[in-house]
Each structure stands twice: as structure tokens, then as C-alpha cells.
Motif scaffolding. Structure first.
Motif, PDB file in Angstrom:
ATOM      1  N   ILE A 137       0.820  -1.209   0.000  1.00 57.08           N
ATOM      2  CA  ILE A 137       0.000   0.000   0.000  1.00 57.08           C
ATOM      3  C   ILE A 137       0.859   1.267   0.000  1.00 57.08           C
ATOM      4  O   ILE A 137       0.348   2.371  -0.166  1.00 57.08           O
ATOM      5  N   GLY A 138       2.168   1.090   0.179  1.00 58.19           N
ATOM      6  CA  GLY A 138       3.079   2.230   0.155  1.00 58.19           C
ATOM      7  C   GLY A 138       3.438   2.718   1.541  1.00 58.19           C
ATOM      8  O   GLY A 138       2.552   2.982   2.373  1.00 58.19           O
ATOM      9  N   ALA A 139       4.732   2.810   1.817  1.00 52.09           N
ATOM     10  CA  ALA A 139       5.220   3.279   3.112  1.00 52.09           C
ATOM     11  C   ALA A 139       5.943   4.608   2.925  1.00 52.09           C
ATOM     12  O   ALA A 139       6.675   4.797   1.944  1.00 52.09           O
ATOM     13  N   THR A 140       5.733   5.532   3.844  1.00 54.49           N
ATOM     14  CA  THR A 140       6.348   6.860   3.757  1.00 54.49           C
ATOM     15  C   THR A 140       7.597   6.920   4.621  1.00 54.49           C
ATOM     16  O   THR A 140       7.563   6.549   5.798  1.00 54.49           O
ATOM     17  N   PHE A 141       8.698   7.401   4.024  1.00 51.09           N
ATOM     18  CA  PHE A 141       9.959   7.477   4.758  1.00 51.09           C
ATOM     19  C   PHE A 141      10.808   8.605   4.193  1.00 51.09           C
ATOM     20  O   PHE A 141      11.005   8.697   2.966  1.00 51.09           O
ATOM     21  N   LEU A 142      11.281   9.491   5.055  1.00 51.88           N
ATOM     22  CA  LEU A 142      12.179  10.597   4.686  1.00 51.88           C
ATOM     23  C   LEU A 142      11.657  11.404   3.503  1.00 51.88           C
ATOM     24  O   LEU A 142      12.397  11.769   2.599  1.00 51.88           O
TER      25      LEU A 142
END
Length: 352
Positions: A275-280
Motif C-alpha cells: 500500500i506504500g510506506a512513507t519514509f524521509l
């Protein structure tokens, strides 16, 4: 565990102080406080060395401001001579602790950084079904001084060096208030224990890595998580086993409580990587990386501010170019060619 002594002669060595001065002024040589210091450079360095030898050195007052990117944070700027002292100390003690850090901690370390962290995160996300992604609640304001000092004492036994370390810690300015209670606390514990390090100090960034170093080893060695990434207070564990990560979260919360830390109850989630992961600042999918919307909106506002400041003569073209190059270099780590083309095709800078 080996403890290191007889370090202070290296700390107060004049060559170390001179080197620290050069490091502290990188990119800031023409600021008024740096120019004033450099105008009497030898006198200032000798005076600083004497204060360190005599242990009469005392840090000055911080200048504070709030930075919103995207959340509000209190940033503390130490006086220039104190920033020199931070480099003086870190030049000697960083190598001692650096060899104990794991390879999956990426913040504020030479040869690591945001782009390598993002690359590793994307690799794990694309080769794992689940991710447990966590954010430590108000990390810098929550760092407990007594716990931090105890962790440092485990590696450093030089009393003079410990005096300087503790002088810097004890002179931390007041941070954002954090009221959290842990097992065994009474009503006054949370407000009477000294806590909080100023964001912006070189020493604070380094101490923040020391504070979570044991936690990093716990995740890798006790929980047996092979796919792990941490950048300051953001960390992620990857696995194809959902139950493993669910159990890991409970053990992580218990371990962090010993450090008087809590993970953010909303930002810390276990979910499928597809589903997509948010990072930096990026949203990582199986086949692409997109810029996080809030970061994009902030960047657009910053570009507009640059246009206005340049038009009014507040900044020069080389400053505009440097700022844009830095942002483009960050964007290039995602699939952003069309985005960059859209933004920069019609971006113009003119004097009024």
C-alpha cells in the motif's frame, strides 16, 4: 565492555581546537559572529583552550526559533564558540562510539545519511510483505539526562572528558514540555527529571545516536530482525511474518519504556508494504517512489519565497542555485522526472 580513559589531553590539544574551529565554520565563514571570532582567532582559541584546561568553560545562551517542516520543532542555535567546543569533543569521542553502532542506523554519521537510508528502506519494502513502521514521540525533548549520562559512562571513564560532556548536557536549554509516566513513577517524576536536548547541536545529534544504540542491538540481536532501518527517531522493521512484527512491537514498547520513551500511537503502524510506506519525505511503492504531498507543498512554498527574496535583492543568485541544487539532488532519488520538468520549466528568477 572496554572503557576509555586518558582522553582529555587529546580534547584540549591546540591542533584539535584549531581543527574544530575550521569544522564549525564550514559554510558560515562570512557570518558576523564567525568573522568576529576569526578576527582575533589565536587569542580566542588560546582563551578557549585555557578555559577547557582549567575547567572554567561554561556554555553561552541559545538562540531559539521554530521550524515548521512539516511539523513545528524548536531549534536551538548555540553561540559559535560553543559550536567549536562541540566539534572539539566529538572529534575525540565519536570514533569510540562509532565502532559500536550498527550499519542500519543512518542519521548524523559520515558515509551514511538520508539517501542511503532511503535506498535501504526501499530495498526492504520491495522484498518484504509487511512493515512495522514507528516514530518515537517527541524524541529530543524526551531524552533523559541521567540515562544518557549512564550510557556514556559505560564507554568513557576519563573524568575530565566526562566533566565536559556533562557540562554540555546540563546546560541544555528548556525544550518543549513532555509529560509521560512510566512504571514506578509518582506524580512528580515526569516534571522533576531533567530531560531534553537542543535540536541543532552537533553533540545532541551524536548523543541521540548513543541513546538508541542499545535499542538498535536489541532489535537486531534479541528480536532477530534482519531487515531494519533507523533514521534518528523513525525506524522500520520488515518481515513476511505479520505475527513476528506484531509481537516485536510489544517488546519494543517495553524496551523503550526503560529509556523513558514512547512510540507515537498514531504514526506507528503495522501494514502491508504494497500500500506504500512513507519514509524521509518519499512514498515508497513496489515499482516507484513518489514525493510525499506535504513535502512537495512545502517545497513549492519555499521556491516561491526564494523568488520573492531574489526579486527584492535579499539573496544572490548563487544562493538560489545552491538551494535548488540541494532540493533537486534529493528529488532525484525518487521517480520525479516529470515532476521536476513541470516545476522547473516555468520557474524564473528576476530582479525588480
Amino acid at each position: 565492555m572496554k572503557r576509555y580513559g586518558n582522553l582529555y589531553c587529546q580534547v584540549i590539544d591546540f591542533e584539535n581546537i584549531l581543527s574544530a574551529c575550521r569544522q564549525a565554520q564550514k559554510g558560515k565563514r562570512f557570518r558576523e559572529n564567525v568573522l568576529d571570532f576569526n578576527y582575533h582567532l589565536e587569542t580566542e582559541l588560546i582563551r578557549l583552550q585555557k578555559q577547557l584546561i582549567d575547567k572554567t568553560y561554561q556554555p553561552g545562551a541559545y538562540r531559539t526559533f521554530h521550524l515548521i517542516n512539516p511539523k513545528s520543532r524548536l531549534i536551538s542555535a548555540a553561540p559559535y564558540r560553543d559550536r567549536v567546543v562541540h566539534h572539539v569533543l566529538c572529534n575525540i569521542i565519536v570514533p569510540i562510539f562509532e565502532r559500536t553502532f550498527i550499519g542500519d542506523s543512518y542519521a548524523n554519521r559520515i558515509g551514511f545519511g538520508t539517501h542511503r537510508a532511503l535506498k535501504k528502506f526501499a530495498h526492504f519494502a520491495r522484498n518484504s510483505r509487511y512493515v512495522l513502521q514507528c516514530d518515537i514521540k517527541k524524541y529530543f525533548p524526551s531524552i533523559d539526562h541521567n540515562i544518557l549520562k549512564e550510557l556514556i559512562h559505560r564507554k568513557i571513564k576519563c573524568s575530565d572528558t566526562l566533566w565536559l560532556i556533562e557540562t554540555i548536557i546540563d546546560n541544555s536549554n528548556e525544550q518543549e514540555g513532555v509529560i509521560d509516566y512510566f512504571l514506578g513513577d509518582d506524580l512528580l517524576t515526569s516534571v522533576t527529571r531533567r530531560k531534553g536536548l537542543p535540536i541543532g547541536n552537533l553533540t545532541s545529534q551524536f548523543f541521540a545516536n548513543i541513546y538508541l544504540n542499545g535499542f538498535d542491538h536489541f532489535v537486531k540481536e534479541k528480536l532477530k530482525i534482519s531487515k531494519y532501518v533507523r533514521y534518528v527517531d523513525d525506524f522500520a522493521l520488515f518481515s513476511d511474518d505479520k505475527e513476528l512484527l506484531a509481537d516485536a512491537r510489544l517488546e519494543i514498547e517495553a524496551y523503550l519504556a526503560e529509556l523513558r520513551l514512547k512510540i507515537h500511537p498514531i504514526k506507528s503502524q503495522l501494514f502491508e508494504t504494497k500500500i506504500g510506506a512513507t519514509f524521509l519525505g518519499f512514498r515508497v511503492f513496489s515499482d516507484r517512489m513518489r514525493v510525499k504531498n506535504s513535502n512537495l507543498h512545502h517545497a513549492r512554498r519555499r521556491l516561491k519565497r526564494l523568488q520573492i527574496d531574489y526579486a527584492q535583492g535579499k539573496i544572490e543568485l548563487n544562493q538560489v542555485t545552491q538551494s535548488i541544487k540541494s532540493w533537486v539532488a534529493h528529488l532525484e532519488h525518487g521517480d520525479t522526472w516529470q515532476l521536476r520538468k513541470q516545476i522547473f520549466t516555468y520557474l524564473h528568477f528576476r530582479r525588480r
